[in-house]
Motif scaffolding. Sequence first.
Motif, PDB file in Angstrom:
ATOM      1  N   ARG A  57       1.082  -1.090   0.248  1.00  0.00           N
ATOM      2  CA  ARG A  57      -0.568  -0.106   0.340  1.00  0.00           C
ATOM      3  C   ARG A  57       0.638   1.343   0.065  1.00  0.00           C
ATOM      4  NH1 ARG A  57      -4.787  -1.851   1.435  1.00  0.00           N
ATOM      5  NH2 ARG A  57      -5.346  -3.463   2.167  1.00  0.00           N
ATOM      6  N   GLU A 119       5.490  -8.768  15.579  1.00  0.00           N
ATOM      7  CA  GLU A 119       4.183  -9.033  16.222  1.00  0.00           C
ATOM      8  C   GLU A 119       3.065  -9.767  14.664  1.00  0.00           C
ATOM      9  OE1 GLU A 119       5.143  -5.827  16.280  1.00  0.00           O
ATOM     10  OE2 GLU A 119       3.162  -4.752  15.331  1.00  0.00           O
ATOM     11  N   ILE A 123       0.428 -14.163  13.698  1.00  0.00           N
ATOM     12  CA  ILE A 123      -1.017 -13.468  13.835  1.00  0.00           C
ATOM     13  C   ILE A 123      -1.067 -15.319  13.612  1.00  0.00           C
ATOM     14  CG2 ILE A 123      -2.477 -13.611  12.530  1.00  0.00           C
ATOM     15  CD1 ILE A 123      -0.433 -10.906  11.449  1.00  0.00           C
ATOM     16  N   GLU A 124      -2.228 -15.664  14.450  1.00  0.00           N
ATOM     17  CA  GLU A 124      -2.679 -17.014  14.707  1.00  0.00           C
ATOM     18  C   GLU A 124      -2.000 -18.175  15.176  1.00  0.00           C
ATOM     19  OE1 GLU A 124      -5.921 -16.171  13.590  1.00  0.00           O
ATOM     20  OE2 GLU A 124      -5.466 -15.051  12.182  1.00  0.00           O
ATOM     21  N   LEU A 163       0.302 -11.377  24.736  1.00  0.00           N
ATOM     22  CA  LEU A 163       0.146  -9.459  24.699  1.00  0.00           C
ATOM     23  C   LEU A 163      -1.120  -9.137  25.289  1.00  0.00           C
ATOM     24  CD1 LEU A 163       1.706  -7.800  20.945  1.00  0.00           C
ATOM     25  CD2 LEU A 163       2.790  -8.221  23.622  1.00  0.00           C
ATOM     26  N   SER A 265      -1.675   8.772  14.515  1.00  0.00           N
ATOM     27  CA  SER A 265      -2.269   7.059  14.863  1.00  0.00           C
ATOM     28  C   SER A 265      -0.541   6.829  14.554  1.00  0.00           C
ATOM     29  CB  SER A 265      -3.053   5.983  14.242  1.00  0.00           C
ATOM     30  OG  SER A 265      -2.637   6.368  13.108  1.00  0.00           O
TER      31      SER A 265
ATOM     32  N   ASN B  33      -7.169   4.851  12.425  1.00  0.00           N
ATOM     33  CA  ASN B  33      -5.793   5.559  13.211  1.00  0.00           C
ATOM     34  C   ASN B  33      -5.832   4.982  14.468  1.00  0.00           C
ATOM     35  OD1 ASN B  33      -4.991   7.097  11.563  1.00  0.00           O
ATOM     36  ND2 ASN B  33      -6.219   9.063  12.071  1.00  0.00           N
ATOM     37  N   PHE B  34      -6.136   3.312  15.203  1.00  0.00           N
ATOM     38  CA  PHE B  34      -5.460   2.607  15.889  1.00  0.00           C
ATOM     39  C   PHE B  34      -6.351   3.062  17.023  1.00  0.00           C
ATOM     40  CE2 PHE B  34      -0.598   0.956  15.135  1.00  0.00           C
ATOM     41  CZ  PHE B  34      -1.065   1.053  13.589  1.00  0.00           C
ATOM     42  N   ASP B  56      -5.213   1.220   7.370  1.00  0.00           N
ATOM     43  CA  ASP B  56      -4.085   0.467   6.659  1.00  0.00           C
ATOM     44  C   ASP B  56      -2.736  -0.481   7.264  1.00  0.00           C
ATOM     45  OD1 ASP B  56      -2.506   2.960   7.915  1.00  0.00           O
ATOM     46  OD2 ASP B  56      -2.549   4.251   5.665  1.00  0.00           O
ATOM     47  N   ILE B  57      -3.373  -0.839   8.072  1.00  0.00           N
ATOM     48  CA  ILE B  57      -2.504  -1.548   9.092  1.00  0.00           C
ATOM     49  C   ILE B  57      -3.481  -3.305   9.875  1.00  0.00           C
ATOM     50  CG2 ILE B  57      -1.848  -1.968  11.429  1.00  0.00           C
ATOM     51  CD1 ILE B  57      -0.041  -1.158   9.136  1.00  0.00           C
ATOM     52  N   PRO B  58      -2.984  -4.014   9.644  1.00  0.00           N
ATOM     53  CA  PRO B  58      -4.092  -5.275   9.815  1.00  0.00           C
ATOM     54  C   PRO B  58      -4.202  -4.921  11.928  1.00  0.00           C
ATOM     55  CG  PRO B  58      -1.910  -5.997   9.674  1.00  0.00           C
ATOM     56  CD  PRO B  58      -2.054  -4.567   8.985  1.00  0.00           C
ATOM     57  N   LYS B  73     -10.163 -13.072  13.913  1.00  0.00           N
ATOM     58  CA  LYS B  73      -7.879 -13.273  12.681  1.00  0.00           C
ATOM     59  C   LYS B  73      -8.144 -11.962  12.770  1.00  0.00           C
ATOM     60  CE  LYS B  73      -8.820 -17.837  10.313  1.00  0.00           C
ATOM     61  NZ  LYS B  73      -8.170 -18.210  11.215  1.00  0.00           N
ATOM     62  N   VAL B  74      -6.681 -12.091  11.916  1.00  0.00           N
ATOM     63  CA  VAL B  74      -6.549 -10.796  11.661  1.00  0.00           C
ATOM     64  C   VAL B  74      -7.388 -10.610  10.795  1.00  0.00           C
ATOM     65  CG1 VAL B  74      -4.156 -11.315   9.448  1.00  0.00           C
ATOM     66  CG2 VAL B  74      -4.365 -10.045  11.135  1.00  0.00           C
ATOM     67  N   ASP B  76      -7.120  -7.215   7.567  1.00  0.00           N
ATOM     68  CA  ASP B  76      -6.480  -6.338   6.828  1.00  0.00           C
ATOM     69  C   ASP B  76      -7.254  -5.446   6.431  1.00  0.00           C
ATOM     70  OD1 ASP B  76      -3.988  -5.607   5.562  1.00  0.00           O
ATOM     71  OD2 ASP B  76      -4.171  -6.859   4.048  1.00  0.00           O
ATOM     72  N   THR B  77      -7.284  -4.063   6.073  1.00  0.00           N
ATOM     73  CA  THR B  77      -7.720  -3.129   4.912  1.00  0.00           C
ATOM     74  C   THR B  77      -9.091  -3.435   4.938  1.00  0.00           C
ATOM     75  OG1 THR B  77      -5.604  -1.749   5.100  1.00  0.00           O
ATOM     76  CG2 THR B  77      -7.538  -1.017   4.453  1.00  0.00           C
ATOM     77  N   LEU B  97      -2.859  -6.887  18.006  1.00  0.00           N
ATOM     78  CA  LEU B  97      -1.394  -6.679  18.403  1.00  0.00           C
ATOM     79  C   LEU B  97      -1.469  -6.004  18.241  1.00  0.00           C
ATOM     80  CD1 LEU B  97      -2.710  -8.161  15.015  1.00  0.00           C
ATOM     81  CD2 LEU B  97      -1.050  -7.640  13.145  1.00  0.00           C
ATOM     82  N   HIS B  98      -1.819  -4.801  18.590  1.00  0.00           N
ATOM     83  CA  HIS B  98      -1.901  -3.357  19.699  1.00  0.00           C
ATOM     84  C   HIS B  98      -2.522  -3.460  20.174  1.00  0.00           C
ATOM     85  CE1 HIS B  98      -1.348  -3.269  13.982  1.00  0.00           C
ATOM     86  NE2 HIS B  98      -0.150  -3.022  15.325  1.00  0.00           N
TER      87      HIS B  98
END
Lengths: 303, 108
Positions: A57, A119, A123-124, A163, A265, B33-34, B56-58, B73-74, B76-77, B97-98
């Motif tokens: 991206r 991180e 994942i998973e 985490l 962010s 924005n998180f 724009d971040i998973p 699950k994770v 994505d955008t 993740l965060h």
Amino acid sequence: MSDNEIGRRGALRCMLWAGSGVIWTVSGGVPRALGDTQPADGFTFAQVSDSHIGFAREPNMDTPGTFAAAIAAVRAAPARPALLLHTGDVSHLSRPDEFDAAEKIMAGAGLDTHAVPGEHDVIEDGGAAFMARFQSRERGKGGYYSFDQGGVHFVGLNNVIDLRAGGMGHLGADQLAWLADDLRGRAASQPIVVFAHIPLWSVYPEWGWGTEDSAQALGLLRRFGSVTVLNGHIHQVMQKVEGTLAFHTARSTAFPQPAPGAAASPGPMKVEAPRLRAMLGVASISQVFGRSELAIIDTPLGA
Amino acid sequence: MILLNRRDAATLLLAQLLAPRAEAAAAEVVIDNFTFTPATLNVAAGTTVTFRNRDDIPHSVVSALRPPAFRSKVMDTDDSFAFVFDRPGRWDYFCGLHPHMQGTIVVT
């Protein structure tokens, strides 16, 4: 000169190459900038970080390309590094094809490579796939391990598993017990290089940029004369010296992130294509016995 | 009369069948924005909450309970995760993740 004296004075010198990575020279003392063309004349190793293979991206549609450029810069270093460290977020989404691509690009360095997970790599599956692929040689059961090379004791830590809500990076009791055991009986004169993904110092807790139980790990390291802590995660260079502990974060090879609090962010900074490579990086480090300064340099590869 | 009653009963039954569907509320939490927005969402039991990642971040959605009561699950955008909150209570969650990203679903 005795080993002891080297160790007490000895530390790391680092030349940072934006667009690629960091090459480190272990030499000693406090940070001092070196010219980017100065050849390293000791034990040298390289650091790359946050390759995020799979991210496509703005501002970087070609993370394999920028990662490959970083590896090429390591390959072209005037002093050939003895090994390559990857401080995590090798992949973007822990997908097998991302790991495949990253592994092939890293192999291009032709160096022994040691990685710790970010991180995005766990994942998973709690990191099982990452560890099987990138840590099989070290047999780091929980993603952490240590080894000795060039007189330096390297410790790879994993602070991205388990985490907790509201928390930051996390090492956990098992890993801290392992670290205490790993360092026990080791001469305080031996230079230590610790590498982990999330910074082991509180860079900016508001964005989770720190490790909640890092104080315990650092407590175990304080008796050593020279400790260098290498991290990634924040996609920008930051440094701090605290007694005998020198902290350094490396740039990403994928995309830059804003300075703490400088944006709404920590998402990717949208930079124009011509500026992008100036904001990506590689690190190179080497140890020069008998020299006594630690130096870190930022030298953008791109203009 | 009998016929009318039957018709009334049928209408009532139809209304009962339709009512829950009409009320089965859906609600959305957006990630930008998180940040989870709204940070606290009040819903009635049975509501399907969809978490949508516009960053724009998973990101992911993980219940703060250990073990987690729900976990995506994770994402994505533009990916999303839906979960039916059928038990009343306060359900705290965070991004796996965060983990500094946190939110709460209050179910009544």
